[in-house]
Scaffold this motif. Structure first.
Motif, PDB file in Angstrom:
ATOM      1  N   CYS A  48       0.852  -1.063  -0.061  1.00 44.64           N
ATOM      2  CA  CYS A  48      -0.107  -0.009  -0.104  1.00 44.64           C
ATOM      3  C   CYS A  48       0.885   1.143   0.040  1.00 44.64           C
ATOM      4  CB  CYS A  48      -0.792   0.031   1.181  1.00 44.64           C
ATOM      5  SG  CYS A  48      -2.017  -1.307   1.076  1.00 44.64           S
ATOM      6  N   HIS A  73      -2.185  -4.331  -7.876  1.00 38.39           N
ATOM      7  CA  HIS A  73      -2.250  -4.187  -6.280  1.00 38.39           C
ATOM      8  C   HIS A  73      -3.830  -3.530  -6.205  1.00 38.39           C
ATOM      9  CE1 HIS A  73      -1.468  -2.933  -2.119  1.00 38.39           C
ATOM     10  NE2 HIS A  73      -2.096  -1.981  -2.731  1.00 38.39           N
ATOM     11  N   CYS A  95      -6.616  -4.987  -3.347  1.00 42.41           N
ATOM     12  CA  CYS A  95      -6.698  -4.062  -2.264  1.00 42.41           C
ATOM     13  C   CYS A  95      -7.815  -3.201  -2.180  1.00 42.41           C
ATOM     14  CB  CYS A  95      -5.344  -3.453  -1.984  1.00 42.41           C
ATOM     15  SG  CYS A  95      -5.119  -2.461  -0.525  1.00 42.41           S
ATOM     16  N   CYS A  97      -6.891   0.881  -1.262  1.00 42.15           N
ATOM     17  CA  CYS A  97      -6.320   1.588  -2.511  1.00 42.15           C
ATOM     18  C   CYS A  97      -7.346   1.687  -3.718  1.00 42.15           C
ATOM     19  CB  CYS A  97      -5.112   0.861  -2.846  1.00 42.15           C
ATOM     20  SG  CYS A  97      -3.744   0.883  -1.733  1.00 42.15           S
TER      21      CYS A  97
END
Ligand SMILES: [Zn+2]
Length: 85
Positions: A3, A29, A33, A36
């Protein structure tokens, strides 16, 4: 990518010049996630609002020209009235 790295590169995500490799890392990512993902969504909305504001904001020079045009028109009308009276 974690993150912290993601957030460090967040602005690059919205930059069209960002290398495809970095972009796909960021996308990877973001896909896994939710935190995010939300951050990107919020940032994107902020950028879009800002861009819209820019579209509707008149540049100072145009604003001055408009102001001058209105003033000139008012002056002409005023003189017309005065010459009639
Ligand atoms: Zn994350």
């Amino acid at each position: 990518m974690n993150c912290t790295e993601f957030l460090a590169n967040l602005t690059d995500f919205f930059d069209a010049k960002t290398a495809t490799a970095l972009r796909s890392e960021l996308e990877q990512h973001m896909a896994g996630c939710s935190h995010c993902h939300v951050t990107v969504d919020t940032t994107r909305q902020t950028i879009e609002v800002y861009r819209n504001d820019e579209l509707f904001e008149l540049p100072e020079s145009i604003r001055t020209q408009l102001h001058q045009a209105v003033l000139t028109k008012c002056e002409k009308l005023k003189r017309k009235k005065e010459s009639k009276a």
